[in-house]
Design an enzyme around this catalytic site. Structure first.
Site, short mmCIF file in Angstrom:
data_model
loop_
_atom_site.label_atom_id
_atom_site.label_comp_id
_atom_site.label_asym_id
_atom_site.label_seq_id
_atom_site.Cartn_x
_atom_site.Cartn_y
_atom_site.Cartn_z
N TYR A 125 -1.40 -0.12 11.17
CA TYR A 125 -1.63 -0.84 9.91
C TYR A 125 -0.49 -0.59 8.93
CZ TYR A 125 -3.24 -1.36 5.08
OH TYR A 125 -3.31 -1.67 3.73
N LYS B 150 2.42 -3.19 7.34
CA LYS B 150 2.62 -3.41 5.89
C LYS B 150 4.06 -3.06 5.49
CE LYS B 150 -0.16 -4.43 3.17
NZ LYS B 150 -0.66 -5.76 2.70
N THR C 213 0.82 -1.21 0.00
CA THR C 213 0.00 0.00 0.00
C THR C 213 0.86 1.26 0.00
OG1 THR C 213 -1.47 1.30 1.44
CG2 THR C 213 -0.11 -0.32 2.54
N ASP C 214 0.29 2.33 -0.52
CA ASP C 214 1.01 3.63 -0.49
C ASP C 214 1.14 4.16 0.94
OD1 ASP C 214 -1.64 4.37 -0.06
OD2 ASP C 214 -1.69 5.88 -1.64
N GLU C 215 0.36 3.58 1.88
CA GLU C 215 0.42 4.09 3.26
C GLU C 215 1.78 3.87 3.91
OE1 GLU C 215 -2.86 3.72 5.84
OE2 GLU C 215 -4.33 3.92 4.23
P1 NAD Z 1 -10.01 -6.84 2.92
O1 NAD Z 1 -9.93 -6.49 4.36
O2 NAD Z 1 -11.24 -6.58 2.15
O3 NAD Z 1 -9.68 -8.40 2.74
C1 NAD Z 1 -8.67 -9.06 3.45
C2 NAD Z 1 -8.87 -10.56 3.26
O4 NAD Z 1 -7.80 -11.23 3.96
C3 NAD Z 1 -10.17 -11.10 3.85
O5 NAD Z 1 -10.77 -11.99 2.94
C4 NAD Z 1 -9.73 -11.82 5.11
O6 NAD Z 1 -10.58 -12.90 5.47
C5 NAD Z 1 -8.36 -12.29 4.71
N1 NAD Z 1 -7.48 -12.53 5.86
C6 NAD Z 1 -7.28 -11.72 6.93
N2 NAD Z 1 -6.43 -12.30 7.79
C7 NAD Z 1 -6.06 -13.48 7.24
C8 NAD Z 1 -5.20 -14.53 7.64
N3 NAD Z 1 -4.52 -14.48 8.78
N4 NAD Z 1 -5.07 -15.61 6.83
C9 NAD Z 1 -5.76 -15.69 5.67
N5 NAD Z 1 -6.60 -14.74 5.25
C10 NAD Z 1 -6.75 -13.65 6.03
O7 NAD Z 1 -8.75 -6.14 2.26
P2 NAD Z 1 -8.61 -5.45 0.81
O8 NAD Z 1 -9.09 -4.06 0.90
O9 NAD Z 1 -9.16 -6.38 -0.20
O10 NAD Z 1 -7.03 -5.40 0.70
C11 NAD Z 1 -6.30 -6.51 0.16
C12 NAD Z 1 -4.82 -6.20 0.23
O11 NAD Z 1 -4.55 -5.03 -0.53
C13 NAD Z 1 -4.31 -5.92 1.64
O12 NAD Z 1 -3.04 -6.51 1.77
C14 NAD Z 1 -4.20 -4.41 1.72
O13 NAD Z 1 -3.16 -4.02 2.58
C15 NAD Z 1 -3.86 -4.08 0.28
N6 NAD Z 1 -4.32 -2.75 -0.20
C16 NAD Z 1 -5.61 -2.36 -0.05
C17 NAD Z 1 -6.01 -1.13 -0.57
C18 NAD Z 1 -7.44 -0.64 -0.45
O14 NAD Z 1 -7.72 0.50 -0.81
N7 NAD Z 1 -8.37 -1.46 0.03
C19 NAD Z 1 -5.09 -0.32 -1.24
C20 NAD Z 1 -3.77 -0.76 -1.38
C21 NAD Z 1 -3.40 -1.98 -0.86
O1 DAU Z 2 -4.09 4.12 0.53
C1 DAU Z 2 -4.32 2.75 0.53
C2 DAU Z 2 -5.10 2.39 1.77
O2 DAU Z 2 -6.41 2.90 1.59
C3 DAU Z 2 -5.15 0.88 2.04
O3 DAU Z 2 -3.86 0.42 2.31
C4 DAU Z 2 -6.07 0.56 3.21
O4 DAU Z 2 -6.21 -0.84 3.35
C5 DAU Z 2 -7.43 1.17 2.94
O5 DAU Z 2 -8.25 0.97 4.07
C6 DAU Z 2 -7.31 2.66 2.63
O6 DAU Z 2 -6.88 3.39 3.82
P1 DAU Z 2 -7.54 4.80 4.25
O7 DAU Z 2 -7.35 4.96 5.68
O8 DAU Z 2 -7.09 5.87 3.33
O9 DAU Z 2 -9.07 4.46 3.86
P2 DAU Z 2 -10.47 4.76 4.62
O10 DAU Z 2 -11.53 4.36 3.67
O11 DAU Z 2 -10.48 4.20 5.98
O12 DAU Z 2 -10.43 6.34 4.73
C7 DAU Z 2 -10.30 7.17 3.60
C8 DAU Z 2 -10.32 8.62 4.09
O13 DAU Z 2 -11.62 8.94 4.58
C9 DAU Z 2 -9.38 8.90 5.25
O14 DAU Z 2 -8.87 10.22 5.11
C10 DAU Z 2 -10.26 8.80 6.49
C11 DAU Z 2 -11.60 9.33 5.96
N1 DAU Z 2 -12.82 8.76 6.61
C12 DAU Z 2 -12.93 7.40 6.65
C13 DAU Z 2 -14.05 6.83 7.22
C14 DAU Z 2 -14.19 5.32 7.30
C15 DAU Z 2 -13.81 9.59 7.09
O15 DAU Z 2 -13.70 10.83 7.00
N2 DAU Z 2 -14.92 9.02 7.65
C16 DAU Z 2 -15.07 7.67 7.76
O16 DAU Z 2 -16.11 7.21 8.32
#
Ligand code: NAD
Ligand code: DAU
Length: 359
Positions: A149, A153, A124-126
Protein backbone atom coordinates in the site's frame (compact mmCIF):
# COMPACT_ATOMS: atom_id res chain seq x y z
CA UNK A 1 -15.37 26.87 -7.78
CA UNK A 2 -16.06 23.53 -9.53
CA UNK A 3 -14.11 20.58 -8.11
CA UNK A 4 -13.75 16.96 -9.13
CA UNK A 5 -13.46 14.85 -5.98
CA UNK A 6 -12.39 11.27 -6.66
CA UNK A 7 -13.07 8.58 -4.05
CA UNK A 8 -15.65 10.85 -2.43
CA UNK A 9 -17.82 7.94 -1.25
CA UNK A 10 -15.12 6.66 1.11
CA UNK A 11 -14.31 7.74 4.65
CA UNK A 12 -12.24 10.92 4.21
CA UNK A 13 -13.68 11.86 0.81
CA UNK A 14 -17.27 11.86 2.10
CA UNK A 15 -16.29 13.92 5.15
CA UNK A 16 -14.48 16.33 2.82
CA UNK A 17 -17.50 16.76 0.52
CA UNK A 18 -19.77 17.44 3.49
CA UNK A 19 -17.21 19.89 4.90
CA UNK A 20 -16.83 21.80 1.61
CA UNK A 21 -20.56 22.04 0.91
CA UNK A 22 -21.14 23.48 4.35
CA UNK A 23 -18.05 25.76 4.45
CA UNK A 24 -18.22 27.09 0.86
CA UNK A 25 -21.43 28.36 -0.72
CA UNK A 26 -19.66 28.87 -4.07
CA UNK A 27 -18.51 25.28 -4.28
CA UNK A 28 -19.81 22.72 -6.83
CA UNK A 29 -18.66 19.14 -6.50
CA UNK A 30 -18.55 16.23 -8.90
CA UNK A 31 -17.80 12.99 -7.06
CA UNK A 32 -16.25 10.17 -9.14
CA UNK A 33 -16.14 6.90 -7.23
CA UNK A 34 -16.03 3.25 -8.28
CA UNK A 35 -17.97 2.17 -5.16
CA UNK A 36 -15.61 -0.61 -4.14
CA UNK A 37 -16.23 -2.38 -0.81
CA UNK A 38 -15.04 0.85 0.87
CA UNK A 39 -17.23 3.23 -1.11
CA UNK A 40 -20.71 3.81 0.24
CA UNK A 41 -23.26 6.34 -0.97
CA UNK A 42 -24.93 6.15 2.44
CA UNK A 43 -21.97 8.22 3.66
CA UNK A 44 -23.40 11.11 1.65
CA UNK A 45 -27.15 10.55 2.00
CA UNK A 46 -27.57 13.94 3.73
CA UNK A 47 -26.06 15.90 0.82
CA UNK A 48 -27.18 13.78 -2.13
CA UNK A 49 -30.05 16.17 -2.94
CA UNK A 50 -27.89 19.30 -2.75
CA UNK A 51 -28.00 20.91 -6.25
CA UNK A 52 -24.28 21.72 -5.93
CA UNK A 53 -23.41 18.01 -5.66
CA UNK A 54 -23.32 15.34 -8.37
CA UNK A 55 -22.22 11.70 -8.30
CA UNK A 56 -20.73 9.67 -11.14
CA UNK A 57 -19.84 6.01 -10.75
CA UNK A 58 -16.54 5.20 -12.43
CA UNK A 59 -12.99 3.98 -12.13
CA UNK A 60 -10.08 6.43 -11.97
CA UNK A 61 -7.90 3.91 -13.80
CA UNK A 62 -10.27 3.89 -16.78
CA UNK A 63 -9.52 6.80 -19.15
CA UNK A 64 -13.09 6.75 -20.54
CA UNK A 65 -14.71 7.05 -17.10
CA UNK A 66 -12.29 9.81 -16.21
CA UNK A 67 -12.75 11.57 -19.55
CA UNK A 68 -16.49 11.88 -18.92
CA UNK A 69 -15.78 13.87 -15.75
CA UNK A 70 -13.39 16.27 -17.43
CA UNK A 71 -15.83 17.35 -20.14
CA UNK A 72 -16.93 20.55 -18.34
CA UNK A 73 -14.57 23.16 -16.91
CA UNK A 74 -12.91 22.21 -13.63
CA UNK A 75 -11.04 24.45 -11.22
CA UNK A 76 -9.44 21.61 -9.33
CA UNK A 77 -9.15 17.87 -8.89
CA UNK A 78 -8.64 16.38 -5.44
CA UNK A 79 -7.83 12.69 -5.45
CA UNK A 80 -8.91 10.54 -2.50
CA UNK A 81 -9.61 7.42 -4.55
CA UNK A 82 -7.42 4.57 -3.39
CA UNK A 83 -7.21 1.09 -2.03
CA UNK A 84 -6.39 2.19 1.49
CA UNK A 85 -5.95 -0.80 3.81
CA UNK A 86 -2.44 -2.09 4.53
CA UNK A 87 -3.54 -5.65 5.49
CA UNK A 88 -5.40 -6.06 2.19
CA UNK A 89 -2.30 -4.92 0.28
CA UNK A 90 -0.32 -7.67 2.00
CA UNK A 91 -2.87 -10.28 0.88
CA UNK A 92 -2.98 -9.06 -2.73
CA UNK A 93 -1.44 -5.88 -4.08
CA UNK A 94 -2.83 -5.93 -7.65
CA UNK A 95 -5.76 -3.59 -7.02
CA UNK A 96 -3.42 -1.23 -5.18
CA UNK A 97 -1.19 -0.82 -8.21
CA UNK A 98 -4.15 -0.37 -10.55
CA UNK A 99 -5.97 2.28 -8.51
CA UNK A 100 -3.20 3.96 -6.55
CA UNK A 101 -0.63 4.13 -9.35
CA UNK A 102 -2.33 3.71 -12.76
CA UNK A 103 -5.39 5.61 -11.53
CA UNK A 104 -3.25 8.60 -10.55
CA UNK A 105 -1.46 8.53 -13.91
CA UNK A 106 -4.81 8.53 -15.74
CA UNK A 107 -6.08 11.45 -13.64
CA UNK A 108 -2.88 13.44 -14.14
CA UNK A 109 -3.00 12.96 -17.91
CA UNK A 110 -6.63 14.05 -18.08
CA UNK A 111 -5.93 17.08 -15.88
CA UNK A 112 -2.94 18.03 -17.99
CA UNK A 113 -4.82 17.74 -21.28
CA UNK A 114 -7.78 19.74 -19.97
CA UNK A 115 -5.61 22.39 -18.33
CA UNK A 116 -7.15 21.90 -14.90
CA UNK A 117 -5.91 24.68 -12.64
CA UNK A 118 -4.90 22.61 -9.63
CA UNK A 119 -4.38 18.92 -8.77
CA UNK A 120 -4.28 17.83 -5.12
CA UNK A 121 -3.02 14.34 -4.35
CA UNK A 122 -4.13 13.06 -0.94
CA UNK A 123 -1.22 10.95 0.20
CA UNK A 124 -0.06 9.46 3.47
CA UNK A 125 2.74 9.55 6.03
CA UNK A 126 3.23 5.82 5.32
CA UNK A 127 5.38 6.74 2.31
CA UNK A 128 8.14 7.68 4.78
CA UNK A 129 8.31 4.20 6.31
CA UNK A 130 8.89 3.66 10.01
CA UNK A 131 10.44 5.76 12.81
CA UNK A 132 12.43 4.67 15.83
CA UNK A 133 11.58 6.08 19.25
CA UNK A 134 12.77 9.59 18.36
CA UNK A 135 12.17 12.09 15.57
CA UNK A 136 9.26 12.99 13.30
CA UNK A 137 8.61 12.87 9.56
CA UNK A 138 9.35 16.09 7.68
CA UNK A 139 8.46 16.74 4.05
CA UNK A 140 12.16 16.23 3.26
CA UNK A 141 12.36 12.80 4.92
CA UNK A 142 13.39 10.19 2.35
CA UNK A 143 10.60 7.98 1.02
CA UNK A 144 10.99 4.42 2.33
CA UNK A 145 7.60 2.68 2.02
CA UNK A 146 7.35 -0.73 3.69
CA UNK A 147 3.97 -2.17 2.66
CA UNK A 148 2.64 -2.63 -0.88
CA UNK A 149 0.00 0.00 0.00
CA UNK A 150 2.66 2.51 1.06
CA UNK A 151 4.79 1.70 -1.99
CA UNK A 152 1.85 2.33 -4.32
CA UNK A 153 1.16 5.69 -2.66
CA UNK A 154 4.84 6.64 -2.87
CA UNK A 155 4.84 5.77 -6.58
CA UNK A 156 1.88 8.09 -7.06
CA UNK A 157 3.62 10.89 -5.14
CA UNK A 158 6.58 10.62 -7.50
CA UNK A 159 4.33 10.66 -10.56
CA UNK A 160 2.63 13.79 -9.25
CA UNK A 161 6.01 15.39 -8.68
CA UNK A 162 7.13 14.51 -12.20
CA UNK A 163 4.07 16.21 -13.75
CA UNK A 164 5.01 19.37 -11.90
CA UNK A 165 8.63 19.30 -13.01
CA UNK A 166 8.06 18.12 -16.58
CA UNK A 167 4.72 19.67 -17.46
CA UNK A 168 4.71 22.60 -15.00
CA UNK A 169 1.38 21.37 -13.70
CA UNK A 170 0.05 23.03 -10.55
CA UNK A 171 0.07 20.09 -8.15
CA UNK A 172 0.11 19.83 -4.37
CA UNK A 173 0.62 16.64 -2.35
CA UNK A 174 -0.50 16.15 1.23
CA UNK A 175 0.79 13.45 3.59
CA UNK A 176 -1.48 12.92 6.53
CA UNK A 177 -1.26 10.65 9.56
CA UNK A 178 -3.95 8.23 10.82
CA UNK A 179 -7.48 9.64 10.59
CA UNK A 180 -10.43 8.67 12.76
CA UNK A 181 -14.04 9.85 12.95
CA UNK A 182 -17.48 9.07 11.51
CA UNK A 183 -18.03 6.91 8.40
CA UNK A 184 -14.72 5.02 8.63
CA UNK A 185 -14.96 1.46 7.32
CA UNK A 186 -14.58 -0.98 10.24
CA UNK A 187 -11.44 -2.65 8.94
CA UNK A 188 -9.30 0.15 10.44
CA UNK A 189 -8.16 0.05 14.07
CA UNK A 190 -10.53 2.51 15.75
CA UNK A 191 -13.91 1.57 14.23
CA UNK A 192 -13.08 -2.15 14.35
CA UNK A 193 -12.21 -1.96 18.04
CA UNK A 194 -15.27 0.17 18.86
CA UNK A 195 -17.65 -2.30 17.20
CA UNK A 196 -15.99 -5.34 18.75
CA UNK A 197 -16.06 -3.69 22.18
CA UNK A 198 -19.72 -2.73 21.83
CA UNK A 199 -20.52 -6.38 20.99
CA UNK A 200 -18.17 -7.77 23.65
CA UNK A 201 -16.08 -9.61 21.09
CA UNK A 202 -12.27 -9.85 21.31
CA UNK A 203 -10.20 -6.84 20.39
CA UNK A 204 -7.42 -8.26 18.17
CA UNK A 205 -4.20 -6.36 18.93
CA UNK A 206 -1.33 -7.07 16.53
CA UNK A 207 2.00 -8.13 18.07
CA UNK A 208 2.86 -6.44 21.37
CA UNK A 209 0.45 -3.54 20.78
CA UNK A 210 3.21 -1.00 21.31
CA UNK A 211 3.10 0.34 17.76
CA UNK A 212 2.59 4.10 17.66
CA UNK A 213 0.35 6.14 15.36
CA UNK A 214 -0.22 9.92 15.22
CA UNK A 215 -4.00 10.37 15.34
CA UNK A 216 -5.95 13.18 13.69
CA UNK A 217 -9.69 13.77 13.56
CA UNK A 218 -10.98 13.61 9.98
CA UNK A 219 -12.54 17.08 10.30
CA UNK A 220 -9.10 18.58 11.04
CA UNK A 221 -7.73 16.81 7.96
CA UNK A 222 -10.59 18.18 5.82
CA UNK A 223 -9.95 21.76 6.99
CA UNK A 224 -6.28 21.34 6.07
CA UNK A 225 -7.24 20.05 2.62
CA UNK A 226 -9.57 23.00 2.01
CA UNK A 227 -6.66 25.36 2.75
CA UNK A 228 -4.24 23.41 0.58
CA UNK A 229 -6.72 23.41 -2.29
CA UNK A 230 -7.07 27.17 -2.14
CA UNK A 231 -3.76 28.46 -0.89
CA UNK A 232 -1.19 25.67 -1.12
CA UNK A 233 2.02 26.42 -2.99
CA UNK A 234 2.26 24.79 -6.44
CA UNK A 235 4.65 21.85 -6.32
CA UNK A 236 4.66 21.70 -2.52
CA UNK A 237 4.26 18.71 -0.23
CA UNK A 238 2.51 19.34 3.12
CA UNK A 239 2.59 16.99 6.08
CA UNK A 240 -0.64 16.97 8.12
CA UNK A 241 -0.85 15.43 11.58
CA UNK A 242 -2.75 15.67 14.81
CA UNK A 243 0.31 15.95 17.02
CA UNK A 244 -1.12 13.12 19.06
CA UNK A 245 0.98 10.00 19.31
CA UNK A 246 -0.62 7.00 20.98
CA UNK A 247 0.38 3.37 21.18
CA UNK A 248 -2.28 1.01 19.85
CA UNK A 249 -2.83 -0.50 23.29
CA UNK A 250 -3.53 2.95 24.75
CA UNK A 251 -6.12 3.58 22.05
CA UNK A 252 -7.75 0.20 22.63
CA UNK A 253 -7.89 0.80 26.39
CA UNK A 254 -9.52 4.20 25.87
CA UNK A 255 -12.16 2.57 23.66
CA UNK A 256 -12.87 -0.17 26.21
CA UNK A 257 -13.27 2.47 28.87
CA UNK A 258 -15.58 4.59 26.73
CA UNK A 259 -17.75 1.59 25.95
CA UNK A 260 -17.62 0.27 29.52
CA UNK A 261 -16.00 -3.10 28.82
CA UNK A 262 -13.22 -5.03 30.53
CA UNK A 263 -9.63 -5.10 29.27
CA UNK A 264 -9.92 -8.86 29.29
CA UNK A 265 -11.46 -8.53 25.86
CA UNK A 266 -8.01 -7.62 24.51
CA UNK A 267 -6.57 -10.50 22.51
CA UNK A 268 -3.01 -10.43 21.20
CA UNK A 269 -2.88 -11.87 17.71
CA UNK A 270 -0.22 -12.51 15.09
CA UNK A 271 1.56 -9.37 13.97
CA UNK A 272 1.26 -7.66 10.59
CA UNK A 273 4.27 -8.53 8.39
CA UNK A 274 6.52 -5.51 7.84
CA UNK A 275 4.59 -3.61 10.53
CA UNK A 276 5.81 0.01 10.84
CA UNK A 277 6.72 0.66 14.47
CA UNK A 278 6.04 4.34 14.78
CA UNK A 279 4.66 7.29 12.79
CA UNK A 280 4.91 10.90 13.94
CA UNK A 281 4.31 13.98 11.84
CA UNK A 282 6.09 17.30 11.91
CA UNK A 283 3.39 19.59 10.49
CA UNK A 284 5.25 22.86 11.01
CA UNK A 285 5.22 23.71 7.29
CA UNK A 286 1.43 23.77 6.92
CA UNK A 287 1.15 25.46 10.32
CA UNK A 288 3.41 28.32 9.28
CA UNK A 289 2.48 28.68 5.59
CA UNK A 290 -1.26 28.16 5.79
CA UNK A 291 -1.95 28.92 9.49
CA UNK A 292 -3.56 25.52 9.99
CA UNK A 293 -3.61 23.63 13.26
CA UNK A 294 -5.61 20.66 14.52
CA UNK A 295 -8.54 21.62 16.75
CA UNK A 296 -10.15 18.38 17.92
CA UNK A 297 -8.57 16.98 21.11
CA UNK A 298 -8.11 13.22 20.79
CA UNK A 299 -10.07 12.35 23.96
CA UNK A 300 -13.07 14.37 22.78
CA UNK A 301 -12.89 13.17 19.18
CA UNK A 302 -12.65 9.56 20.28
CA UNK A 303 -15.67 9.87 22.62
CA UNK A 304 -17.68 11.46 19.80
CA UNK A 305 -16.60 8.72 17.41
CA UNK A 306 -17.61 5.98 19.88
CA UNK A 307 -21.02 7.63 20.25
CA UNK A 308 -21.35 7.97 16.47
CA UNK A 309 -20.82 4.22 15.94
CA UNK A 310 -23.17 3.39 18.81
CA UNK A 311 -25.93 5.54 17.33
CA UNK A 312 -25.54 4.48 13.67
CA UNK A 313 -26.34 0.80 13.88
CA UNK A 314 -28.09 0.80 10.50
CA UNK A 315 -25.02 2.21 8.79
CA UNK A 316 -22.90 -0.39 10.57
CA UNK A 317 -25.22 -3.18 9.48
CA UNK A 318 -25.05 -1.92 5.89
CA UNK A 319 -21.27 -1.84 5.66
CA UNK A 320 -20.94 -5.21 7.33
CA UNK A 321 -23.21 -6.93 4.85
CA UNK A 322 -21.64 -8.22 1.65
CA UNK A 323 -18.11 -9.49 1.95
CA UNK A 324 -17.21 -8.05 5.35
CA UNK A 325 -17.87 -11.22 7.34
CA UNK A 326 -15.67 -13.25 4.98
CA UNK A 327 -12.96 -10.62 5.14
CA UNK A 328 -13.06 -10.62 8.95
CA UNK A 329 -12.82 -14.39 9.21
CA UNK A 330 -10.05 -14.62 6.64
CA UNK A 331 -7.98 -11.86 8.22
CA UNK A 332 -8.41 -12.70 11.90
CA UNK A 333 -8.69 -16.47 12.00
CA UNK A 334 -5.30 -16.74 10.33
CA UNK A 335 -3.89 -14.38 12.95
CA UNK A 336 -5.13 -16.69 15.68
CA UNK A 337 -8.17 -14.84 16.95
CA UNK A 338 -10.17 -17.51 18.71
CA UNK A 339 -13.55 -15.84 18.37
CA UNK A 340 -15.06 -14.92 15.03
CA UNK A 341 -18.56 -14.30 16.20
CA UNK A 342 -19.51 -11.65 13.67
CA UNK A 343 -22.65 -13.46 12.57
CA UNK A 344 -23.57 -14.27 16.15
CA UNK A 345 -22.78 -11.17 18.20
CA UNK A 346 -22.56 -11.97 21.91
CA UNK A 347 -24.80 -10.05 24.27
CA UNK A 348 -23.06 -7.34 26.22
CA UNK A 349 -23.72 -9.17 29.46
CA UNK A 350 -22.75 -12.60 28.15
CA UNK A 351 -19.07 -12.19 27.47
CA UNK A 352 -17.88 -8.88 28.88
CA UNK A 353 -14.68 -9.59 30.69
CA UNK A 354 -14.40 -13.22 29.56
CA UNK A 355 -12.28 -12.60 26.52
CA UNK A 356 -12.82 -14.99 23.73
CA UNK A 357 -14.63 -18.25 23.99
CA UNK A 358 -17.29 -18.61 21.29
CA UNK A 359 -15.43 -20.40 18.65
P1 NAD B 1 -11.42 4.57 1.87
O1 NAD B 1 -10.89 3.22 1.59
O2 NAD B 1 -12.40 4.78 2.96
O3 NAD B 1 -12.09 5.16 0.53
C1 NAD B 1 -11.54 5.00 -0.73
C2 NAD B 1 -12.59 5.40 -1.76
O4 NAD B 1 -12.00 5.28 -3.07
C3 NAD B 1 -13.83 4.51 -1.76
O5 NAD B 1 -14.99 5.30 -1.85
C4 NAD B 1 -13.66 3.65 -3.01
O6 NAD B 1 -14.89 3.24 -3.58
C5 NAD B 1 -12.91 4.61 -3.91
N1 NAD B 1 -12.14 3.92 -4.95
C6 NAD B 1 -11.31 2.85 -4.79
N2 NAD B 1 -10.81 2.49 -5.98
C7 NAD B 1 -11.30 3.35 -6.89
C8 NAD B 1 -11.14 3.50 -8.30
N3 NAD B 1 -10.36 2.69 -9.00
N4 NAD B 1 -11.81 4.50 -8.92
C9 NAD B 1 -12.63 5.33 -8.22
N5 NAD B 1 -12.83 5.22 -6.91
C10 NAD B 1 -12.17 4.25 -6.25
O7 NAD B 1 -10.14 5.49 2.05
P2 NAD B 1 -9.91 6.72 3.05
O8 NAD B 1 -9.47 6.20 4.36
O9 NAD B 1 -11.07 7.63 2.95
O10 NAD B 1 -8.64 7.38 2.36
C11 NAD B 1 -8.80 8.35 1.32
C12 NAD B 1 -7.42 8.75 0.82
O11 NAD B 1 -6.68 9.31 1.89
C13 NAD B 1 -6.60 7.59 0.29
O12 NAD B 1 -5.91 8.05 -0.86
C14 NAD B 1 -5.63 7.26 1.40
O13 NAD B 1 -4.42 6.77 0.88
C15 NAD B 1 -5.43 8.63 2.01
N6 NAD B 1 -5.12 8.64 3.46
C16 NAD B 1 -5.89 7.96 4.36
C17 NAD B 1 -5.61 8.06 5.72
C18 NAD B 1 -6.44 7.34 6.76
O14 NAD B 1 -6.07 7.34 7.93
N7 NAD B 1 -7.56 6.73 6.39
C19 NAD B 1 -4.53 8.84 6.15
C20 NAD B 1 -3.75 9.52 5.21
C21 NAD B 1 -4.07 9.42 3.86
O1 DAU C 1 -0.85 6.70 8.54
C1 DAU C 1 -1.82 6.88 7.57
C2 DAU C 1 -2.42 5.55 7.21
O2 DAU C 1 -3.20 5.14 8.32
C3 DAU C 1 -3.28 5.59 5.95
O3 DAU C 1 -2.46 5.89 4.85
C4 DAU C 1 -3.98 4.25 5.71
O4 DAU C 1 -4.86 4.35 4.62
C5 DAU C 1 -4.75 3.89 6.96
O5 DAU C 1 -5.31 2.61 6.79
C6 DAU C 1 -3.86 3.92 8.19
O6 DAU C 1 -2.88 2.84 8.13
P1 DAU C 1 -2.51 1.94 9.42
O7 DAU C 1 -1.99 0.66 8.93
O8 DAU C 1 -1.71 2.73 10.39
O9 DAU C 1 -3.99 1.81 10.04
P2 DAU C 1 -4.79 0.57 10.68
O10 DAU C 1 -6.04 1.13 11.23
O11 DAU C 1 -4.87 -0.57 9.75
O12 DAU C 1 -3.83 0.16 11.88
C7 DAU C 1 -3.46 1.08 12.88
C8 DAU C 1 -2.55 0.33 13.86
O13 DAU C 1 -3.31 -0.64 14.57
C9 DAU C 1 -1.42 -0.44 13.20
O14 DAU C 1 -0.28 -0.39 14.05
C10 DAU C 1 -1.95 -1.87 13.11
C11 DAU C 1 -2.81 -1.97 14.37
N1 DAU C 1 -3.99 -2.88 14.28
C12 DAU C 1 -4.86 -2.70 13.24
C13 DAU C 1 -5.97 -3.50 13.12
C14 DAU C 1 -6.93 -3.32 11.98
C15 DAU C 1 -4.21 -3.84 15.25
O15 DAU C 1 -3.42 -3.97 16.21
N2 DAU C 1 -5.32 -4.64 15.14
C16 DAU C 1 -6.20 -4.52 14.10
O16 DAU C 1 -7.18 -5.31 14.04
Amino acid sequence: MRILVTGGAGFIGSNFIRHMLSARQDCRILNLDALTYAGNLENLSDVSQDPRYEFVRGDIADPEDVGRCFSGSLDAVINFAAESHVDRSIEDSAAFIRTNVTGVQVLLEAARKQGVKRFVQVSTDEVYGSLGPQGRFRETTALAPNSPYAASKAAADLLVRSYHITHQMDVVTTRCSNNYGPYQFPEKLIPLMILNAVESRPLPVYGDGLYTRDWIHVEDHCRALELVLEKGRAGAVYNIGGDREEQNLQVVRRILQAVGRSEELIQYVQDRPGHDRRYAIDASLIRSELSWRPRVPFEEGLQQTVRWYQSHSQWVQGVRSGDYVNYYRRMYEKRGETLSALKKPATAQGTAGQGSRQG
